[in-house]
Motif scaffolding. Structure first.
Motif, PDB file in Angstrom:
ATOM      1  N   GLU A   6      -4.226  10.840   4.612  1.00 41.61           N
ATOM      2  CA  GLU A   6      -5.277  10.186   3.746  1.00 41.61           C
ATOM      3  C   GLU A   6      -4.882   8.624   4.046  1.00 41.61           C
ATOM      4  O   GLU A   6      -4.039   8.210   4.350  1.00 41.61           O
ATOM      5  CB  GLU A   6      -4.643  10.262   2.304  1.00 41.61           C
ATOM      6  CG  GLU A   6      -4.833  11.596   1.742  1.00 41.61           C
ATOM      7  CD  GLU A   6      -4.543  11.648   0.230  1.00 41.61           C
ATOM      8  OE1 GLU A   6      -4.262  12.878  -0.016  1.00 41.61           O
ATOM      9  OE2 GLU A   6      -4.317  10.665  -0.405  1.00 41.61           O
ATOM     10  N   GLY A   7      -6.158   7.778   3.608  1.00 44.93           N
ATOM     11  CA  GLY A   7      -6.138   6.359   3.794  1.00 44.93           C
ATOM     12  C   GLY A   7      -5.171   5.769   2.783  1.00 44.93           C
ATOM     13  O   GLY A   7      -4.840   6.475   1.625  1.00 44.93           O
ATOM     14  N   PRO A   8      -4.590   4.650   3.097  1.00 51.21           N
ATOM     15  CA  PRO A   8      -3.683   4.017   2.214  1.00 51.21           C
ATOM     16  C   PRO A   8      -4.450   3.629   0.863  1.00 51.21           C
ATOM     17  O   PRO A   8      -5.611   3.144   1.024  1.00 51.21           O
ATOM     18  CB  PRO A   8      -3.430   2.692   3.093  1.00 51.21           C
ATOM     19  CG  PRO A   8      -3.599   2.935   4.482  1.00 51.21           C
ATOM     20  CD  PRO A   8      -4.823   3.855   4.443  1.00 51.21           C
ATOM     21  N   TYR A  52       0.769  -1.041   0.152  1.00 52.49           N
ATOM     22  CA  TYR A  52      -0.113   0.025   0.257  1.00 52.49           C
ATOM     23  C   TYR A  52       0.934   1.301   0.234  1.00 52.49           C
ATOM     24  O   TYR A  52       1.994   1.199   0.656  1.00 52.49           O
ATOM     25  CB  TYR A  52      -0.923  -0.087   1.158  1.00 52.49           C
ATOM     26  CG  TYR A  52      -2.119  -0.846   1.162  1.00 52.49           C
ATOM     27  CD1 TYR A  52      -2.054  -2.127   1.588  1.00 52.49           C
ATOM     28  CD2 TYR A  52      -3.088  -0.520   0.806  1.00 52.49           C
ATOM     29  CE1 TYR A  52      -2.963  -3.239   1.367  1.00 52.49           C
ATOM     30  CE2 TYR A  52      -4.513  -1.349   0.783  1.00 52.49           C
ATOM     31  CZ  TYR A  52      -4.238  -2.591   1.104  1.00 52.49           C
ATOM     32  OH  TYR A  52      -5.294  -3.576   1.074  1.00 52.49           O
ATOM     33  N   PHE A  82      -4.448   0.913  -2.329  1.00 52.46           N
ATOM     34  CA  PHE A  82      -3.672  -0.473  -2.773  1.00 52.46           C
ATOM     35  C   PHE A  82      -2.601  -0.321  -3.992  1.00 52.46           C
ATOM     36  O   PHE A  82      -3.096   0.157  -5.134  1.00 52.46           O
ATOM     37  CB  PHE A  82      -4.763  -1.639  -2.653  1.00 52.46           C
ATOM     38  CG  PHE A  82      -4.314  -2.715  -3.696  1.00 52.46           C
ATOM     39  CD1 PHE A  82      -4.725  -3.049  -4.916  1.00 52.46           C
ATOM     40  CD2 PHE A  82      -3.745  -3.601  -2.912  1.00 52.46           C
ATOM     41  CE1 PHE A  82      -4.388  -3.878  -5.638  1.00 52.46           C
ATOM     42  CE2 PHE A  82      -3.330  -4.728  -3.541  1.00 52.46           C
ATOM     43  CZ  PHE A  82      -3.625  -5.075  -4.910  1.00 52.46           C
ATOM     44  N   PHE A 106       3.677   0.610   2.891  1.00 52.17           N
ATOM     45  CA  PHE A 106       3.482  -0.217   3.871  1.00 52.17           C
ATOM     46  C   PHE A 106       3.430  -1.540   2.932  1.00 52.17           C
ATOM     47  O   PHE A 106       2.605  -1.856   2.165  1.00 52.17           O
ATOM     48  CB  PHE A 106       2.176  -0.149   4.667  1.00 52.17           C
ATOM     49  CG  PHE A 106       2.132   1.109   5.556  1.00 52.17           C
ATOM     50  CD1 PHE A 106       1.717   2.323   5.007  1.00 52.17           C
ATOM     51  CD2 PHE A 106       2.556   1.057   6.661  1.00 52.17           C
ATOM     52  CE1 PHE A 106       1.814   3.273   5.937  1.00 52.17           C
ATOM     53  CE2 PHE A 106       2.568   2.093   7.524  1.00 52.17           C
ATOM     54  CZ  PHE A 106       2.189   3.335   7.284  1.00 52.17           C
ATOM     55  N   LYS A 123       0.837   5.619   1.020  1.00 54.07           N
ATOM     56  CA  LYS A 123       0.155   6.251   1.774  1.00 54.07           C
ATOM     57  C   LYS A 123       0.541   7.700   1.911  1.00 54.07           C
ATOM     58  O   LYS A 123       1.842   7.862   2.131  1.00 54.07           O
ATOM     59  CB  LYS A 123      -0.123   5.817   3.102  1.00 54.07           C
ATOM     60  CG  LYS A 123      -0.971   6.611   4.224  1.00 54.07           C
ATOM     61  CD  LYS A 123      -0.796   5.904   5.514  1.00 54.07           C
ATOM     62  CE  LYS A 123      -1.899   6.748   6.367  1.00 54.07           C
ATOM     63  NZ  LYS A 123      -1.534   8.450   6.541  1.00 54.07           N
TER      64      LYS A 123
END
Lengths: 111, 113
Positions: B42-44, B36, B46, B89, B38
Protein backbone atom coordinates in the motif's frame (compact mmCIF):
# COMPACT_ATOMS: atom_id res chain seq x y z
CA UNK A 1 -11.80 15.78 -1.74
CA UNK A 2 -8.62 14.84 -3.51
CA UNK A 3 -7.84 11.34 -4.74
CA UNK A 4 -4.87 9.86 -6.50
CA UNK A 5 -4.99 6.89 -8.84
CA UNK A 6 -2.25 4.64 -10.11
CA UNK A 7 -2.39 1.83 -12.60
CA UNK A 8 -1.75 -0.91 -13.12
CA UNK A 9 -1.67 -2.26 -9.56
CA UNK A 10 0.73 -5.06 -10.48
CA UNK A 11 2.86 -5.69 -13.53
CA UNK A 12 5.21 -8.47 -14.58
CA UNK A 13 7.46 -7.59 -17.49
CA UNK A 14 10.41 -9.28 -19.21
CA UNK A 15 13.84 -7.67 -19.23
CA UNK A 16 14.20 -5.33 -22.18
CA UNK A 17 10.50 -4.58 -22.53
CA UNK A 18 9.06 -1.04 -22.30
CA UNK A 19 7.22 0.38 -19.33
CA UNK A 20 4.48 2.91 -18.81
CA UNK A 21 2.97 3.63 -15.40
CA UNK A 22 0.29 6.25 -15.04
CA UNK A 23 -0.77 8.42 -12.16
CA UNK A 24 -3.69 10.86 -12.06
CA UNK A 25 -4.86 13.20 -9.34
CA UNK A 26 -8.42 14.43 -8.88
CA UNK A 27 -9.81 17.31 -6.88
CA UNK A 28 -6.88 19.70 -7.02
CA UNK A 29 -5.14 21.98 -9.50
CA UNK A 30 -1.46 22.53 -10.22
CA UNK A 31 -0.17 20.02 -7.69
CA UNK A 32 3.46 19.07 -7.30
CA UNK A 33 3.79 15.46 -8.46
CA UNK A 34 6.38 12.86 -7.52
CA UNK A 35 7.49 9.35 -8.44
CA UNK A 36 9.10 7.25 -5.72
CA UNK A 37 10.38 3.69 -5.75
CA UNK A 38 10.69 1.28 -2.88
CA UNK A 39 13.00 -1.62 -3.64
CA UNK A 40 12.57 -4.80 -1.60
CA UNK A 41 13.48 -4.13 2.04
CA UNK A 42 14.53 -0.57 1.32
CA UNK A 43 13.28 2.93 1.96
CA UNK A 44 11.59 5.30 -0.46
CA UNK A 45 13.76 6.73 -3.19
CA UNK A 46 12.67 9.86 -5.06
CA UNK A 47 12.94 9.32 -8.82
CA UNK A 48 11.28 12.37 -10.38
CA UNK A 49 9.29 15.40 -9.37
CA UNK A 50 7.30 17.97 -11.30
CA UNK A 51 6.07 21.41 -10.29
CA UNK A 52 4.09 21.98 -13.50
CA UNK A 53 3.13 20.70 -16.95
CA UNK A 54 6.21 19.68 -18.89
CA UNK A 55 8.53 20.45 -15.95
CA UNK A 56 10.39 17.34 -14.80
CA UNK A 57 13.32 17.10 -12.42
CA UNK A 58 15.26 13.86 -12.25
CA UNK A 59 16.84 12.76 -9.01
CA UNK A 60 18.53 9.54 -10.04
CA UNK A 61 20.18 8.96 -13.43
CA UNK A 62 18.88 5.68 -14.80
CA UNK A 63 16.94 4.20 -17.68
CA UNK A 64 13.62 5.64 -16.46
CA UNK A 65 11.97 8.84 -17.61
CA UNK A 66 8.92 10.82 -16.56
CA UNK A 67 6.47 13.09 -18.32
CA UNK A 68 3.63 15.37 -17.29
CA UNK A 69 1.44 15.89 -20.33
CA UNK A 70 -1.46 17.34 -18.34
CA UNK A 71 -1.75 19.19 -15.04
CA UNK A 72 -2.92 16.17 -13.06
CA UNK A 73 -1.28 13.36 -15.01
CA UNK A 74 2.19 11.98 -14.35
CA UNK A 75 3.70 9.13 -16.36
CA UNK A 76 6.76 6.99 -15.61
CA UNK A 77 8.34 5.25 -18.60
CA UNK A 78 11.20 3.12 -19.70
CA UNK A 79 12.26 1.99 -23.16
CA UNK A 80 14.03 -1.14 -21.89
CA UNK A 81 13.51 -2.53 -18.41
CA UNK A 82 16.34 -3.93 -16.30
CA UNK A 83 16.10 -6.51 -13.55
CA UNK A 84 17.05 -3.78 -11.08
CA UNK A 85 13.92 -1.82 -12.01
CA UNK A 86 11.80 -4.24 -9.98
CA UNK A 87 10.14 -2.59 -7.03
CA UNK A 88 7.10 -0.83 -5.68
CA UNK A 89 6.44 2.44 -7.51
CA UNK A 90 4.56 5.18 -5.74
CA UNK A 91 3.11 8.37 -7.11
CA UNK A 92 2.46 11.25 -4.74
CA UNK A 93 1.09 14.77 -4.88
CA UNK A 94 1.38 17.82 -2.70
CA UNK A 95 0.35 21.41 -2.73
CA UNK A 96 3.09 23.86 -1.99
CA UNK A 97 3.17 23.72 1.76
CA UNK A 98 1.37 20.51 2.68
CA UNK A 99 2.23 16.91 3.28
CA UNK A 100 2.50 14.43 0.46
CA UNK A 101 -0.37 12.13 -0.32
CA UNK A 102 0.54 8.84 -1.90
CA UNK A 103 -1.27 6.65 -4.37
CA UNK A 104 -1.82 2.91 -3.85
CA UNK A 105 1.36 1.97 -5.73
CA UNK A 106 2.32 -0.37 -8.57
CA UNK A 107 4.23 -3.58 -7.89
CA UNK A 108 6.61 -4.11 -10.83
CA UNK A 109 8.45 -7.39 -11.27
CA UNK A 110 11.01 -7.63 -14.05
CA UNK A 111 11.93 -11.20 -15.00
CA UNK B 1 24.72 10.32 1.09
CA UNK B 2 21.81 9.47 3.34
CA UNK B 3 20.49 12.75 4.66
CA UNK B 4 17.73 11.12 6.70
CA UNK B 5 18.44 8.00 8.72
CA UNK B 6 16.37 5.67 10.82
CA UNK B 7 18.95 3.58 12.59
CA UNK B 8 16.57 1.02 14.06
CA UNK B 9 15.23 -1.25 11.32
CA UNK B 10 12.72 -2.88 13.67
CA UNK B 11 10.99 -2.41 16.99
CA UNK B 12 8.87 -4.79 19.05
CA UNK B 13 6.58 -3.46 21.77
CA UNK B 14 3.83 -4.79 23.98
CA UNK B 15 0.29 -3.60 23.41
CA UNK B 16 -0.50 -0.64 25.66
CA UNK B 17 3.14 0.42 26.03
CA UNK B 18 4.89 3.31 24.36
CA UNK B 19 6.58 2.97 20.95
CA UNK B 20 9.46 5.37 20.32
CA UNK B 21 10.80 5.70 16.81
CA UNK B 22 13.90 7.74 16.10
CA UNK B 23 15.16 9.62 13.08
CA UNK B 24 18.34 11.62 12.45
CA UNK B 25 19.09 14.07 9.68
CA UNK B 26 22.11 15.94 8.41
CA UNK B 27 20.79 18.81 6.29
CA UNK B 28 20.09 21.91 8.38
CA UNK B 29 18.03 23.36 5.49
CA UNK B 30 15.18 20.93 6.06
CA UNK B 31 12.21 23.03 7.17
CA UNK B 32 9.49 20.47 7.81
CA UNK B 33 9.42 16.89 9.07
CA UNK B 34 6.78 14.24 8.59
CA UNK B 35 6.02 10.71 9.70
CA UNK B 36 4.30 8.16 7.50
CA UNK B 37 2.92 4.73 8.19
CA UNK B 38 3.02 2.03 5.54
CA UNK B 39 1.38 -1.37 5.25
CA UNK B 40 2.72 -3.91 2.72
CA UNK B 41 1.63 -3.31 -0.88
CA UNK B 42 0.00 0.00 0.00
CA UNK B 43 1.03 3.62 -0.32
CA UNK B 44 2.29 5.40 2.83
CA UNK B 45 -0.29 7.32 4.81
CA UNK B 46 0.51 10.59 6.50
CA UNK B 47 0.53 10.50 10.31
CA UNK B 48 1.88 13.70 11.79
CA UNK B 49 4.27 16.51 10.98
CA UNK B 50 6.26 19.25 12.65
CA UNK B 51 7.69 22.51 11.47
CA UNK B 52 11.35 23.23 12.11
CA UNK B 53 10.35 26.22 14.26
CA UNK B 54 8.61 23.98 16.80
CA UNK B 55 9.87 21.27 19.12
CA UNK B 56 6.71 19.27 19.72
CA UNK B 57 3.47 18.43 17.99
CA UNK B 58 0.77 16.16 19.35
CA UNK B 59 -2.19 14.49 17.66
CA UNK B 60 -4.08 11.92 19.67
CA UNK B 61 -1.81 8.98 20.43
CA UNK B 62 0.99 10.38 18.27
CA UNK B 63 3.55 12.95 19.38
CA UNK B 64 6.54 14.11 17.39
CA UNK B 65 9.52 15.75 19.07
CA UNK B 66 12.17 17.76 17.24
CA UNK B 67 15.63 18.55 18.59
CA UNK B 68 17.16 20.88 16.02
CA UNK B 69 20.52 21.20 17.72
CA UNK B 70 20.93 17.43 17.63
CA UNK B 71 19.24 17.12 14.21
CA UNK B 72 17.04 14.45 15.69
CA UNK B 73 13.33 13.77 15.75
CA UNK B 74 11.26 11.06 17.34
CA UNK B 75 7.74 9.73 17.12
CA UNK B 76 5.99 8.51 20.26
CA UNK B 77 2.94 6.31 20.01
CA UNK B 78 1.09 5.75 23.25
CA UNK B 79 -0.62 3.50 23.95
CA UNK B 80 0.53 1.17 21.19
CA UNK B 81 -2.15 -0.94 19.55
CA UNK B 82 -1.88 -4.08 17.37
CA UNK B 83 -3.15 -2.05 14.39
CA UNK B 84 -0.05 0.13 14.71
CA UNK B 85 2.08 -2.74 13.40
CA UNK B 86 3.51 -1.38 10.16
CA UNK B 87 6.62 0.25 8.73
CA UNK B 88 7.12 3.86 9.77
CA UNK B 89 9.07 6.33 7.68
CA UNK B 90 10.30 9.73 8.72
CA UNK B 91 10.72 12.32 6.01
CA UNK B 92 12.24 15.77 5.77
CA UNK B 93 11.23 18.52 3.37
CA UNK B 94 13.31 21.00 1.40
CA UNK B 95 10.84 23.76 0.60
CA UNK B 96 13.27 25.50 -1.71
CA UNK B 97 13.54 22.43 -3.94
CA UNK B 98 10.06 21.71 -5.21
CA UNK B 99 8.85 20.66 -1.79
CA UNK B 100 10.89 17.46 -2.10
CA UNK B 101 10.70 14.92 0.68
CA UNK B 102 13.70 12.81 1.61
CA UNK B 103 12.77 9.61 3.41
CA UNK B 104 14.56 7.52 5.97
CA UNK B 105 14.90 3.79 5.48
CA UNK B 106 11.95 2.94 7.71
CA UNK B 107 11.40 1.16 11.02
CA UNK B 108 9.21 -1.92 11.19
CA UNK B 109 7.05 -1.86 14.31
CA UNK B 110 5.45 -4.98 15.72
CA UNK B 111 2.93 -4.51 18.52
CA UNK B 112 2.34 -7.73 20.41
CA UNK B 113 -1.05 -8.33 22.03
Amino acid sequence: SQTIHQWPATLVQPVGSPLSLECTVEGTSNPNLYWYRQAAGRGLQLLFYSVGIGQISSEVPQNLSASRPQDRQFILSSKKLLLSDSGFYLCAWSMRYTAYFFGPGTRLTVL
Amino acid sequence: DQQVKQNSPSLSVQEGRISILNCDYTNSMFDYFLWYKKYPAEGPTFLISISSIKDKNEDGRFTVFLNKSAKHLSLHIVPSQPGDSAVYFCAARLKAAGNKLTFGGGTRVLVKP
